[in-house]
Motif scaffolding. Sequence first.
Motif, PDB file in Angstrom:
ATOM      1  N   LYS B  42       0.753 -13.232  10.663  1.00  0.00           N
ATOM      2  CA  LYS B  42      -0.033 -12.976  11.895  1.00  0.00           C
ATOM      3  C   LYS B  42       0.959 -11.571  12.661  1.00  0.00           C
ATOM      4  O   LYS B  42       1.949 -11.773  12.712  1.00  0.00           O
ATOM      5  CB  LYS B  42      -0.014 -13.948  13.113  1.00  0.00           C
ATOM      6  CG  LYS B  42      -0.818 -13.695  14.221  1.00  0.00           C
ATOM      7  CD  LYS B  42      -0.728 -14.849  15.001  1.00  0.00           C
ATOM      8  CE  LYS B  42      -1.209 -14.692  16.605  1.00  0.00           C
ATOM      9  NZ  LYS B  42      -1.117 -15.611  17.352  1.00  0.00           N
ATOM     10  N   GLY B  43       0.029 -10.749  12.910  1.00  0.00           N
ATOM     11  CA  GLY B  43       0.758  -9.507  13.572  1.00  0.00           C
ATOM     12  C   GLY B  43       1.043  -8.358  12.736  1.00  0.00           C
ATOM     13  O   GLY B  43       1.282  -7.014  13.147  1.00  0.00           O
ATOM     14  N   GLN B  44       1.204  -8.640  11.209  1.00  0.00           N
ATOM     15  CA  GLN B  44       1.610  -7.456  10.275  1.00  0.00           C
ATOM     16  C   GLN B  44       0.200  -6.437  10.087  1.00  0.00           C
ATOM     17  O   GLN B  44      -0.951  -7.134  10.238  1.00  0.00           O
ATOM     18  CB  GLN B  44       1.885  -8.283   9.217  1.00  0.00           C
ATOM     19  CG  GLN B  44       3.344  -8.697   9.267  1.00  0.00           C
ATOM     20  CD  GLN B  44       3.857  -9.171   7.798  1.00  0.00           C
ATOM     21  OE1 GLN B  44       3.013  -9.256   6.906  1.00  0.00           O
ATOM     22  NE2 GLN B  44       5.259  -9.336   7.779  1.00  0.00           N
ATOM     23  N   THR B  45       0.465  -5.587   9.880  1.00  0.00           N
ATOM     24  CA  THR B  45      -0.531  -4.512   9.874  1.00  0.00           C
ATOM     25  C   THR B  45      -0.920  -4.012   8.177  1.00  0.00           C
ATOM     26  O   THR B  45       0.191  -3.920   7.545  1.00  0.00           O
ATOM     27  CB  THR B  45      -0.322  -3.042  10.661  1.00  0.00           C
ATOM     28  OG1 THR B  45       1.046  -2.755   9.946  1.00  0.00           O
ATOM     29  CG2 THR B  45      -0.173  -3.379  12.128  1.00  0.00           C
ATOM     30  N   LEU B  46      -2.196  -4.036   8.040  1.00  0.00           N
ATOM     31  CA  LEU B  46      -2.473  -3.443   6.767  1.00  0.00           C
ATOM     32  C   LEU B  46      -2.419  -1.985   6.431  1.00  0.00           C
ATOM     33  O   LEU B  46      -1.824  -1.373   5.588  1.00  0.00           O
ATOM     34  CB  LEU B  46      -3.855  -3.868   6.543  1.00  0.00           C
ATOM     35  CG  LEU B  46      -3.868  -5.384   5.856  1.00  0.00           C
ATOM     36  CD1 LEU B  46      -3.585  -6.402   6.906  1.00  0.00           C
ATOM     37  CD2 LEU B  46      -5.385  -5.589   5.380  1.00  0.00           C
ATOM     38  N   PHE B  47      -2.908  -1.473   7.535  1.00  0.00           N
ATOM     39  CA  PHE B  47      -2.905   0.060   7.783  1.00  0.00           C
ATOM     40  C   PHE B  47      -2.872   0.384   9.269  1.00  0.00           C
ATOM     41  O   PHE B  47      -3.227  -0.434  10.012  1.00  0.00           O
ATOM     42  CB  PHE B  47      -3.905   0.661   7.000  1.00  0.00           C
ATOM     43  CG  PHE B  47      -5.206   0.341   7.253  1.00  0.00           C
ATOM     44  CD1 PHE B  47      -5.936  -0.331   6.342  1.00  0.00           C
ATOM     45  CD2 PHE B  47      -5.864   0.810   8.297  1.00  0.00           C
ATOM     46  CE1 PHE B  47      -7.186  -0.827   6.560  1.00  0.00           C
ATOM     47  CE2 PHE B  47      -7.419   0.320   8.546  1.00  0.00           C
ATOM     48  CZ  PHE B  47      -8.037  -0.519   7.795  1.00  0.00           C
ATOM     49  N   ASN B  99      -9.032   5.832  10.904  1.00  0.00           N
ATOM     50  CA  ASN B  99      -9.107   6.269  12.501  1.00  0.00           C
ATOM     51  C   ASN B  99      -8.943   4.759  13.069  1.00  0.00           C
ATOM     52  O   ASN B  99      -9.392   4.506  14.437  1.00  0.00           O
ATOM     53  CB  ASN B  99     -10.455   6.791  12.678  1.00  0.00           C
ATOM     54  CG  ASN B  99     -11.816   5.748  12.148  1.00  0.00           C
ATOM     55  OD1 ASN B  99     -11.404   4.604  11.699  1.00  0.00           O
ATOM     56  ND2 ASN B  99     -12.869   6.416  12.124  1.00  0.00           N
ATOM     57  N   ALA B 100      -8.507   3.825  12.404  1.00  0.00           N
ATOM     58  CA  ALA B 100      -8.292   2.572  13.098  1.00  0.00           C
ATOM     59  C   ALA B 100      -7.066   1.687  12.600  1.00  0.00           C
ATOM     60  O   ALA B 100      -6.596   2.160  11.435  1.00  0.00           O
ATOM     61  CB  ALA B 100      -9.493   1.735  13.116  1.00  0.00           C
ATOM     62  N   THR B 101      -6.586   0.757  13.202  1.00  0.00           N
ATOM     63  CA  THR B 101      -5.399   0.117  12.713  1.00  0.00           C
ATOM     64  C   THR B 101      -5.913  -1.602  12.490  1.00  0.00           C
ATOM     65  O   THR B 101      -6.616  -2.019  12.991  1.00  0.00           O
ATOM     66  CB  THR B 101      -4.317  -0.249  13.669  1.00  0.00           C
ATOM     67  OG1 THR B 101      -3.912   1.223  14.233  1.00  0.00           O
ATOM     68  CG2 THR B 101      -3.163  -1.009  13.451  1.00  0.00           C
ATOM     69  N   ALA B 102      -5.602  -1.898  11.207  1.00  0.00           N
ATOM     70  CA  ALA B 102      -5.905  -3.194  10.722  1.00  0.00           C
ATOM     71  C   ALA B 102      -4.769  -4.237  10.833  1.00  0.00           C
ATOM     72  O   ALA B 102      -3.766  -4.046  10.348  1.00  0.00           O
ATOM     73  CB  ALA B 102      -6.408  -3.349   9.595  1.00  0.00           C
ATOM     74  N   THR B 103      -4.837  -5.167  11.571  1.00  0.00           N
ATOM     75  CA  THR B 103      -3.835  -6.314  12.109  1.00  0.00           C
ATOM     76  C   THR B 103      -4.255  -7.429  11.768  1.00  0.00           C
ATOM     77  O   THR B 103      -5.292  -8.072  12.288  1.00  0.00           O
ATOM     78  CB  THR B 103      -3.202  -6.105  13.517  1.00  0.00           C
ATOM     79  OG1 THR B 103      -3.224  -4.543  13.831  1.00  0.00           O
ATOM     80  CG2 THR B 103      -2.181  -6.710  13.720  1.00  0.00           C
ATOM     81  N   ALA B 104      -3.409  -8.416  11.023  1.00  0.00           N
ATOM     82  CA  ALA B 104      -3.831  -9.847  10.835  1.00  0.00           C
ATOM     83  C   ALA B 104      -3.787 -10.690  12.236  1.00  0.00           C
ATOM     84  O   ALA B 104      -2.626 -10.658  12.901  1.00  0.00           O
ATOM     85  CB  ALA B 104      -2.680 -10.488   9.677  1.00  0.00           C
TER      86      ALA B 104
END
Lengths: 119, 236
Positions: B42-47, B99-104
């Motif tokens: 939780k909280g880690q980003t994929l990109f 153009n966006a951030t992916a976060t768990a």
Amino acid sequence: MIYHLSMVLKTRIENLNPKEIKKLLLNVGSRIYQTRSELIYKGHIPLAGFILIKGAIDLMQGKKLVGSIAPGQLLGLNEALHHIPFKYQAIIESNSEVIILDQSTLKELSQEIAEIVAK
Amino acid sequence: MSKAAKLECENCPSQHKGIFCELESLALKNVSENKVVNKYKKGQTLFVQGNPPFGMYCVSTGNIKISQVGEDGKESIVRIASAGDVLGHRSIFTEQYYNATATAVEDCTVCFLDKKYILKLVKESPAVATNIISKLGKDLGAAEKRLTSFYQKNVRERLAEFLLLLKESHGVKEAEGIRLDIKLTREEMASIIATAPETLIRFMSELKQEGFIEQKGKTIYITDEPGLLEFANILY
């Protein structure tokens, strides 16, 4: 045989001279990370190996800085090649430029080396 | 150092939901061999927004929020990706930076396939190409629908509509009603429907008073779906 080839590839990439890095840049291309971010999380298998061209990548153990990658150095190649979890957290600074050696590129390079070795 | 146990496509909990799942056994095995699987906490980003894409992510388990940060530094959640969804697929074909951030939003298992392999797969397998096009089409439809909602619906209606959307993607039928199997903070929910958290809390209380929803701790149950549909002003 596969492990031997990947070790040959790893050694070969680790010993690239500036001319060869330039050639790799032309063939594979480089990318600029505009935003400071985590490149590899601790315990993750790297999605690719990285050659840092410009900027900096910090290696963290928790909140402690344990090392840095300087331009010309590799990051995560061995772990990406052998699907091994990375020991640290790698954070790339904004405006850093890298060559990304993804799994497909590594396989192509391995194939080229296999052909050279077979001759 | 031990290698992480790899999740094979044939054993994926999201089998039959993803864009590669229809491939034949041999082709699916090839996908398994070429992917990298990681567990994101939780909280880690994929990109991250502004960074270069070099492949596509396929969500095996868990939920991931896709958000954009405006020039004022404010985060807006664009959508939630869940098991079976793919991420980063648009950037592969547009050559644009993320153009966006992916976060768990919770612990997730996510697979990654690099761009070269995806493009090769698209050429070799019409089924994969069709599924990606279909996914892009659905994404566009959902985005247009959301835009229309912002113009035409008030906050109450947008909240009700959002809960109904969550019911479609994350609803689990139970005795108390339909449990929404996703944990989002009030701030995240407020961001998705473009309102302030205080306003969200007020309207959630209204929906509870009307009997449309129930809340047990952080878990939301939809107890009156027809009522919520009417409240959301949705013509189904």
